[in-house]
Write an enzyme that holds these catalytic residues in place. Structure first.
Site, PDB file in Angstrom:
ATOM      1  CB  CYS A 129      -0.917  -0.020   1.224  1.00  0.00           C
ATOM      2  SG  CYS A 129      -1.875   1.480   1.387  1.00  0.00           S
ATOM      3  CB  CYS A 132      -0.605   2.535   4.058  1.00  0.00           C
ATOM      4  SG  CYS A 132      -2.080   1.896   3.303  1.00  0.00           S
ATOM      5  CG  ASP A 133       3.182   1.098   4.472  1.00  0.00           C
ATOM      6  OD1 ASP A 133       2.741   1.575   5.527  1.00  0.00           O
ATOM      7  OD2 ASP A 133       2.951  -0.065   4.096  1.00  0.00           O
TER       8      ASP A 133
END
Ligand code: NAP
Length: 297
Positions: A129, A132-133
């Site tokens: 992701c 997200c990261d």
């Protein structure tokens, strides 16, 4: 045992849209979700192909829909479904519920490369992701693997954060939209590595490099974003639905499964196009048909 008019399994766009329609018809609705609301779309950095909305983040879209459904009175329990039987009894890791109709809208999960050290390095250099990261990789070197819209969007997103982005794809044609490919070609810090797959993930405590299959080139990287599509997890429903060879739920009309009163919606069914627009279309259709059939009994 708690009894509902409709139990919806999965709180992604398809499941939440089913709930929206069922709640607006004044039905008692339970949504069961194993992880968090929003499904895969919550990780999309931006959505530009939803009619009527020029641009929105996946997070905002999912959160708006979730709040809309909650406001209408849907009950959401964060529980993992273990089994559904032909009487529409749903067993979870926390309890059992009865329903007059069940809609399976469980979506799909990130496909894994299935090579050595992949599981070990998740969170230690491997991510599925980018939104997200991605921020962990400011001015670092990353690679994205995949050739669909997710990989292309991830590469674009990361090109604004990381110093270098390697885009690795197993063919020389992309499955994703040409518009993204053109944008990526303009980026000076994006290198295309086509007709390549990842042969090995190297490192001790965390991912340090990857080796490519054809060129045998070793790329020293800080992070690898794997975006090679999704696959369903429907084995637990195999007693009440038919699955195709990839594990997607078969449905002769896109709504009904082989068990009366058990319906399917969204990415988890056999279908031509898995997109937000088709997921919400499925959600509205399955709920409407389920409600109509409930009223006939
Ligand atoms: P996808 O379209 O299924 O693409 C998966 C990609 O991974 C393909 O390029 C495939 O290669 C490659 N691949 C599959 N298995 C592989 C393996 N074992 N090793 C190496 N490469 C592998 O998946 P997605 O990109 O996640 O998109 C899923 C759906 O969501 C699509 O319909 C997509 O359009 C949609 N989506 C839309 C948006 C948007 O509209 N904003 C954003 C993201 C996703 P091949 O091409 O060779 O098969």
């Amino acid at each position: 045992m708690l009894t509902y008019d409709i139990i919806i399994i999965g709180a992604g766009p398809a499941g939440l849209t089913s709930a929206l329609y069922a709640c607006r018809a004044n039905k008692k609705v339970l949504i069961l979700e194993a992880k968090s609301y929003g499904g895969q779309i919550i990780n999309a950095s931006k959505i530009e192909n939803y009619p009527g909305i020029e641009e929105i983040t996946g997070f905002d879209f999912a959160t708006n829909l979730y709040q809309q459904v909650k406001k209408l009175g849907a009950e959401i329990r964060y529980e993992t479904v273990l089994r559904v039987d032909e009487n529409k009894k749903v067993m979870t890791n926390k309890g059992e519920y009865l329903s007059h109709a069940v809609i399976i809208a469980t979506g799909a999960e990130n496909r894994k490369l299935r090579i050595a050290k992949e599981e070990e390095f998740i969170g230690k250099g491997i991510s599925y992701c980018a939104t997200c990261d991605g921020n962990f990789y400011k001015n670092k070197i990353v690679a994205v693997n995949g050739g669909g819209n997710t990989a292309l969007e991830d590469a674009l997103y990361l090109s604004n954060i990381a110093s270098t982005v390697y885009l690795i794809h197993r063919r020389d044609q992309f499955r994703g939209e040409a518009k993204y490919v053109e944008e990526l070609k303009k980026k000076e810090n994006v290198e295309f590595l086509l007709n390549e797959t990842i042969a090995s993930l190297n490192g001790q405590e965390r991912l340090e490099s990857i080796t490519l299959t054809n060129s045998k080139r070793e790329l020293i990287i800080d992070g690898l974003f794997i975006a090679i599509g999704q696959e369903p997890k429907n084995e637990i429903f195999a007693n009440v639905v038919d699955l195709d060879s990839h594990g997607y739920i078969e449905s002769f009309d896109g709504i009904h499964t082989k068990t009366p009163g058990i319906y399917v919606a969204g990415d988890t069914r056999v279908k031509e196009l898995r997109q937000l627009t088709t997921a919400v279309g499925d959600g509205s259709m399955s709920a409407t048909v389920a409600l109509k059939e409930l009223s006939e009994h």
